[in-house]
Scaffold this motif. Structure first.
Motif, short mmCIF file in Angstrom:
data_model
loop_
_atom_site.label_atom_id
_atom_site.label_comp_id
_atom_site.label_asym_id
_atom_site.label_seq_id
_atom_site.Cartn_x
_atom_site.Cartn_y
_atom_site.Cartn_z
N LEU A 1 0.87 -1.22 -0.05
CA LEU A 1 -0.11 -0.13 0.03
C LEU A 1 0.64 1.32 -0.08
N SER A 2 1.89 1.14 0.68
CA SER A 2 2.68 2.48 0.93
C SER A 2 3.38 2.63 -0.49
N ALA A 3 4.02 1.48 -1.18
CA ALA A 3 4.59 1.64 -2.56
C ALA A 3 3.61 2.26 -3.50
N SER A 4 2.30 2.08 -3.48
CA SER A 4 1.44 2.48 -4.44
C SER A 4 0.71 3.89 -3.89
N HIS A 5 0.98 4.35 -2.64
CA HIS A 5 0.39 5.29 -2.33
C HIS A 5 -0.87 5.04 -2.10
N HIS A 6 -1.56 4.17 -1.65
CA HIS A 6 -2.90 3.90 -1.32
C HIS A 6 -3.09 3.84 0.13
N GLY A 7 -3.94 4.78 0.50
CA GLY A 7 -4.20 4.79 2.32
C GLY A 7 -4.97 3.73 2.65
N GLY A 8 -4.51 3.30 3.88
CA GLY A 8 -5.14 2.14 4.65
C GLY A 8 -5.20 2.56 6.25
N LEU A 9 -6.13 1.74 6.92
CA LEU A 9 -6.03 1.84 8.23
C LEU A 9 -6.42 0.39 8.75
N ILE A 10 -5.52 -0.34 9.55
CA ILE A 10 -5.72 -1.58 9.80
C ILE A 10 -5.40 -1.79 11.26
N VAL A 11 -6.65 -1.99 11.93
CA VAL A 11 -6.64 -2.21 13.45
C VAL A 11 -6.25 -3.77 13.87
N ILE A 12 -5.63 -4.05 14.97
CA ILE A 12 -5.10 -5.41 15.16
C ILE A 12 -5.79 -5.52 16.66
N CYS B 1 -1.38 2.58 10.17
CA CYS B 1 -1.90 3.73 8.97
C CYS B 1 -1.07 3.93 8.14
N ILE B 2 -1.47 3.97 6.95
CA ILE B 2 -0.64 4.21 5.55
C ILE B 2 -1.11 5.47 4.87
N SER B 3 -0.16 6.42 4.52
CA SER B 3 -0.62 7.73 4.27
C SER B 3 -0.64 7.58 2.72
N GLU B 4 -1.76 8.40 2.26
CA GLU B 4 -2.21 8.23 0.71
C GLU B 4 -1.10 9.15 0.00
N HIS B 5 -0.64 10.14 0.57
CA HIS B 5 0.09 11.17 -0.26
C HIS B 5 1.59 10.59 -0.12
N SER B 6 2.08 10.58 1.11
CA SER B 6 3.55 10.37 1.27
C SER B 6 3.94 8.89 1.24
N GLY B 7 2.75 7.94 1.55
CA GLY B 7 3.25 6.60 1.54
C GLY B 7 3.73 6.13 2.68
N ALA B 8 4.02 7.11 3.74
CA ALA B 8 4.50 6.74 5.12
C ALA B 8 3.69 5.83 6.00
N ILE B 9 4.29 4.86 6.66
CA ILE B 9 3.59 3.92 7.36
C ILE B 9 3.73 4.25 8.83
N SER B 10 2.62 4.45 9.53
CA SER B 10 2.76 4.66 11.25
C SER B 10 2.13 3.84 11.72
N LEU B 11 2.28 3.57 13.29
CA LEU B 11 1.74 2.91 14.16
C LEU B 11 1.22 3.63 15.36
N ALA B 12 0.13 3.34 16.05
CA ALA B 12 -0.63 3.85 17.03
C ALA B 12 -0.94 2.88 18.22
N TRP B 13 -0.30 3.24 19.22
CA TRP B 13 -0.59 2.38 20.34
C TRP B 13 -0.61 2.86 21.77
N ARG B 14 -1.64 2.73 22.55
CA ARG B 14 -1.58 3.49 23.80
C ARG B 14 -1.55 5.12 23.73
N GLY B 15 -2.14 5.50 22.72
CA GLY B 15 -2.13 7.05 22.24
C GLY B 15 -0.93 7.74 21.70
N VAL B 16 0.29 6.66 21.60
CA VAL B 16 1.33 7.16 21.05
C VAL B 16 1.43 6.76 19.56
N LEU B 17 1.72 7.69 18.71
CA LEU B 17 2.04 7.64 17.20
C LEU B 17 3.40 7.30 16.88
N LEU B 18 3.75 6.42 16.18
CA LEU B 18 5.15 6.34 15.41
C LEU B 18 4.94 6.36 14.13
#
Length: 282
Positions: free
Chosen positions: A117-128, A214-231
């Motif tokens: 998803l990051s390589a193709s700049h497709h946004g995504g939100l995956i909750v585990i 979370c995958i960003s649509e514009h930048s393709g950056a991949i982020s992780l959120a856990w316990r209110g903290v965003l990486l």
């Protein structure tokens, strides 16, 4: 009339268990092609009983001889439904505590999907899902109950697909639902440049112990959120290691550390990636 067992509670339990088994069987075949076969099998049973009652020798003889193969016939006819029912039974919380899901296989599929998803700049939100159930959020989306596969995740988040908006929720090795609505974080310290998707990832991590990817649509950056903290701006190696570490922390460990007054180690700091206005969908 004396009960079958000395204690009538055992008789009640016996009847209850049989009733539950038949109910689950009926629910399992409802709306499927097997429902017609089940009705046909039920008709044969009724015909057999009626033939014996009315003294129809020929019909009773055939039904009696068929009785020996009814069990095998039942298993063959309802094999898909029985397999599905057993799988569902094994996924109950009680039995899942004794079974260990192939965590690394699931993480590998999630990481590969995130990279794609990051390589193709497709946004995504995956909750585990971790220890706290996410049923309330699952009910806001479309139920899938599909095996976690990278190809499935990438397909669901393809732009203009029916379920690309909203979040995907993963429980164990199953994609439970997609297109789910998550709460947005109201933390005033969050950078205004972060879009709705990132705020939703932080929001679900504040309200539950789930991990949100979370995958960003514009930048393709991949982020992780856990316990209110965003990486943010995670590469494949760091994403895999952080996900593995977060999912290994059990509810008991979190509780013990909270009682002891010590905090769990925070996620490793990463350079911020402020992709303003690129994630308008949650």
């Amino acid at each position: 009339m004396n009960p079958v067992h000395k204690f009538w509670l055992l008789d009640a339990l016996d009847v209850l268990l049989v009733a539950v088994l038949f109910y689950r069987l009926l629910v399992g075949v409802k709306g499927t092609r097997s429902a017609q076969m089940f009705v046909g099998l039920l008709v044969l049973v009724i015909v057999s009983a009626a033939a014996r009652f009315l003294g129809l020798i020929a019909v009773d003889y055939i039904a009696t001889n068929l009785r020996t193969v009814w069990l095998i016939t039942f298993v063959i006819l309802f094999q898909p439904e029985l397999r599905h029912a057993l799988a569902q039974f094994g996924r109950t919380p009680f039995f899942r505590s004794f079974l260990r899901v192939d965590e690394y296989g699931v993480l590998g599929e999630v990481v590969r999907a995130a990279e794609g998803l990051s390589a193709s700049h497709h946004g995504g939100l995956i909750v585990i899902e971790r220890n706290e159930g996410l049923r309330n959020f699952v009910e806001t989306g479309t139920r899938l109950d599909a095996r976690v596969k990278a190809a499935l995740i990438e397909t669901l988040f393809t732009p203009n697909s029916p379920l690309h908006d909203g979040a995907m929720i993963i429980r164990g090795d199953q994609v439970v639902a997609a297109g789910c609505i998550l709460p947005l974080s109201q933390n005033p310290r969050i950078a205004s440049a972060l879009g709705t998707r990132h705020r939703a990832a932080i929001g679900i991590s504040e309200e539950t112990d789930a991990v949100a990817l979370c995958i960003s649509e514009h930048s393709g950056a991949i982020s992780l959120a856990w316990r209110g903290v965003l990486l943010e701006r995670l590469d494949e190696g760091k994403l895999r290691s952080e996900l593995s570490r977060m999912l290994r922390v059990s509810a008991e460990e979190e509780g013990h550390r909270a009682q002891a007054g010590s905090e769990l180690p925070e996620p490793l700091a990463h350079p911020a990636s402020r992709a303003g206005g690129d994630d308008s969908q949650a």
